[in-house]
Design a protein around this motif. Sequence first.
Motif, PDB file in Angstrom:
ATOM      1  N   PRO A   1      10.325  -8.451  13.692  1.00 56.26           N
ATOM      2  CA  PRO A   1      11.051  -8.944  12.514  1.00 56.26           C
ATOM      3  C   PRO A   1      12.489  -8.446  12.428  1.00 56.26           C
ATOM      4  O   PRO A   1      13.198  -8.819  11.505  1.00 56.26           O
ATOM      5  CB  PRO A   1      10.245  -8.368  11.331  1.00 56.26           C
ATOM      6  N   PHE A   2      12.921  -7.605  13.375  1.00 53.53           N
ATOM      7  CA  PHE A   2      14.186  -6.900  13.197  1.00 53.53           C
ATOM      8  C   PHE A   2      15.341  -7.433  14.030  1.00 53.53           C
ATOM      9  O   PHE A   2      16.495  -7.241  13.651  1.00 53.53           O
ATOM     10  CB  PHE A   2      13.997  -5.413  13.526  1.00 53.53           C
ATOM     11  N   ASP A   3      15.100  -8.025  15.181  1.00 51.97           N
ATOM     12  CA  ASP A   3      16.210  -8.242  16.112  1.00 51.97           C
ATOM     13  C   ASP A   3      16.547  -9.693  16.380  1.00 51.97           C
ATOM     14  O   ASP A   3      17.262  -9.997  17.332  1.00 51.97           O
ATOM     15  CB  ASP A   3      15.938  -7.514  17.434  1.00 51.97           C
ATOM     16  N   GLY A   4      16.047 -10.615  15.551  1.00 54.02           N
ATOM     17  CA  GLY A   4      16.569 -11.975  15.639  1.00 54.02           C
ATOM     18  C   GLY A   4      18.016 -11.995  15.145  1.00 54.02           C
ATOM     19  O   GLY A   4      18.493 -11.042  14.520  1.00 54.02           O
ATOM     20  N   TRP A   5      18.732 -13.067  15.421  1.00 56.43           N
ATOM     21  CA  TRP A   5      20.124 -13.184  14.985  1.00 56.43           C
ATOM     22  C   TRP A   5      20.231 -14.225  13.878  1.00 56.43           C
ATOM     23  O   TRP A   5      19.532 -15.247  13.896  1.00 56.43           O
ATOM     24  CB  TRP A   5      21.015 -13.609  16.152  1.00 56.43           C
ATOM     25  N   LEU A   6      21.144 -13.964  12.925  1.00 55.07           N
ATOM     26  CA  LEU A   6      21.432 -14.898  11.837  1.00 55.07           C
ATOM     27  C   LEU A   6      22.933 -15.105  11.745  1.00 55.07           C
ATOM     28  O   LEU A   6      23.714 -14.152  11.860  1.00 55.07           O
ATOM     29  CB  LEU A   6      20.916 -14.353  10.501  1.00 55.07           C
TER      30      LEU A   6
ATOM     31  N   LEU B   1      26.146 -20.405  19.557  1.00 53.72           N
ATOM     32  CA  LEU B   1      26.064 -18.952  19.729  1.00 53.72           C
ATOM     33  C   LEU B   1      24.735 -18.500  20.318  1.00 53.72           C
ATOM     34  O   LEU B   1      24.574 -17.322  20.664  1.00 53.72           O
ATOM     35  CB  LEU B   1      26.268 -18.255  18.378  1.00 53.72           C
ATOM     36  N   ALA B   2      23.783 -19.412  20.439  1.00 53.54           N
ATOM     37  CA  ALA B   2      22.437 -19.041  20.883  1.00 53.54           C
ATOM     38  C   ALA B   2      22.400 -18.326  22.239  1.00 53.54           C
ATOM     39  O   ALA B   2      21.616 -17.388  22.408  1.00 53.54           O
ATOM     40  CB  ALA B   2      21.541 -20.270  20.911  1.00 53.54           C
ATOM     41  N   PRO B   3      23.197 -18.724  23.242  1.00 55.40           N
ATOM     42  CA  PRO B   3      23.137 -17.978  24.513  1.00 55.40           C
ATOM     43  C   PRO B   3      23.506 -16.506  24.364  1.00 55.40           C
ATOM     44  O   PRO B   3      22.983 -15.657  25.094  1.00 55.40           O
ATOM     45  CB  PRO B   3      24.148 -18.716  25.403  1.00 55.40           C
ATOM     46  N   LEU B   4      24.414 -16.187  23.414  1.00 51.46           N
ATOM     47  CA  LEU B   4      24.751 -14.779  23.189  1.00 51.46           C
ATOM     48  C   LEU B   4      23.549 -14.014  22.648  1.00 51.46           C
ATOM     49  O   LEU B   4      23.293 -12.872  23.037  1.00 51.46           O
ATOM     50  CB  LEU B   4      25.913 -14.670  22.202  1.00 51.46           C
ATOM     51  N   ALA B   5      22.819 -14.639  21.737  1.00 56.44           N
ATOM     52  CA  ALA B   5      21.618 -13.994  21.208  1.00 56.44           C
ATOM     53  C   ALA B   5      20.594 -13.796  22.309  1.00 56.44           C
ATOM     54  O   ALA B   5      19.959 -12.738  22.410  1.00 56.44           O
ATOM     55  CB  ALA B   5      21.025 -14.835  20.073  1.00 56.44           C
ATOM     56  N   ALA B   6      20.430 -14.804  23.153  1.00 52.66           N
ATOM     57  CA  ALA B   6      19.466 -14.695  24.249  1.00 52.66           C
ATOM     58  C   ALA B   6      19.852 -13.573  25.208  1.00 52.66           C
ATOM     59  O   ALA B   6      19.002 -12.808  25.676  1.00 52.66           O
ATOM     60  CB  ALA B   6      19.384 -16.022  24.992  1.00 52.66           C
TER      61      ALA B   6
END
Length: 512
Positions: free
Chosen positions: A226-231, A253-258
């Motif tokens: 629950p802690f490390d997803g990106w918003l 921005l999704a590739p940066l989160a991945a």
Amino acid sequence: MIVGDLLHLDDLDIRLAWGTPELLARQITGVTSTDLQDPARYLQPGELVLTGLVWWQPEDGSAALRFATALRSARVAALMAGEGTHGAVPSGLAEACRTHGIPLLAVPAGTSFRAVTDRVYLRLWGGLQAGVQDAAAIPEAARRELAGLIDSGARAAEVLAHAVSRLGVPECSVSTTGGRIIAELPPAAAAAPPAGRATGTGTGTGTGTNPGTGTALPVGPQENSPFDGWLLHGGPAAEGSATPMLRGLADLLAPLAARAHAEAAARRQAAGRLLGLLAGDGPADLAEALAACGLPAEGPLVTVAARIDGGPDDWAAHALAEALQPLGVPFAAGTDPAGRTAALVAAPAARVAERLRRARPALQARLSGRRSLRAGVGPASAAAAGPLRAALVQARYVLAGAAGPVGSTAELDSLAGLLRGIPPEVTAAFHTRLLAPLATHDRENAVSLLGTLTVFLDHDGSWARTAESLHIHVNTVHYRIRRIEELTGRNLARLQDRLDLRAALLCAPAGR
């Protein structure tokens, strides 16, 4: 994206070690890097698994089959094995993948797993953006510029600043779901395009746009923790007509989160290997494991033990990483083979404890039901096996017995604090063994000998002050104390017996 597409990624030189056309047509849903012998519980169906083969030993003939069995049980899409550790993909691994129907691809030593991960997620999320209606809100030229920045290794703050300057979206920030700011652009910066490329570092120590206001959109894959997803947060000014553009920006921005998720997973695995070495009883050469975690070879290092009551073992490692990141010091947080979460931190113990106490409320708010995040901070120690093992024992003792959610060995300065770390079954038995005769007396009589004993010890054995506190004659106190001594076999004139009975009173089970 399908598995076969990996063989055609430019400049990566990925080769097919084994696979059929049908298997190469499998869809890829994500990427996970692991060197655990049995990573099944950390994998999701459809994932591409990357391994450096650290777990493989030539003398263990069944290791490859066990690893492939774990991959099959998780229903992964394919396995990519790096050749940097052993020079080539072991033939036994290819045979194990053939047995379980898992396509196997070889990654040459000169190709980094990060390059593979970035390229895969660019393809995955590029395809997603093409199918999302809101992506049309992002001009094609701006999409190409942002994708180029991401592909070049730019940080989140730089990409966000460029996006805001090109798209005019006001007051944006990116945070983890645990509340840590990754990148932010305040209104003043958003109002004026930067003169050239932005230079934000995205260290994750800012406060940024209030996550409780405006728009919050998920960025990239939301992990099991629950802690490390990106918003992506847009302030109140970004609501309404700007929302479709924010959704398109979140997809970009999704590739940066991945990439961040893959790097964090690699750090947790390195920490797990280090903790695994410390979990053994014999001598251990920690130099390589410490270096892999970015920790100083000489120390000092502070130990932290953590758990989430009612939650998966690895969630606590995610929570520790979120809490410790803003310290800006080297640390390693992971889970050992026994499922125990711990961290080693290159910072003073008091600073570590204070940081955990500040971070806990936001992290606890992400947990549902009766789940509770707890931590124990041990002492600083040299970066050697013996001292670190001893410090970990102390951190786990504090974790087991801290009065609050975050405890420290620095607070272990009283008999009551020391006893809290002992298992309740042991303390309850000690309490009963010494005080059961008094409890039996009190159930059958109106006078409480347990209460008298407590007040007598609280007043340092003073007959007069005990009598005054209980509103009885001092001779009555003498009578009751003699009765206590008869029933317990202890002499309250002796310091040792007083300490034993005080400890027994402190060991009373909760609720008594």
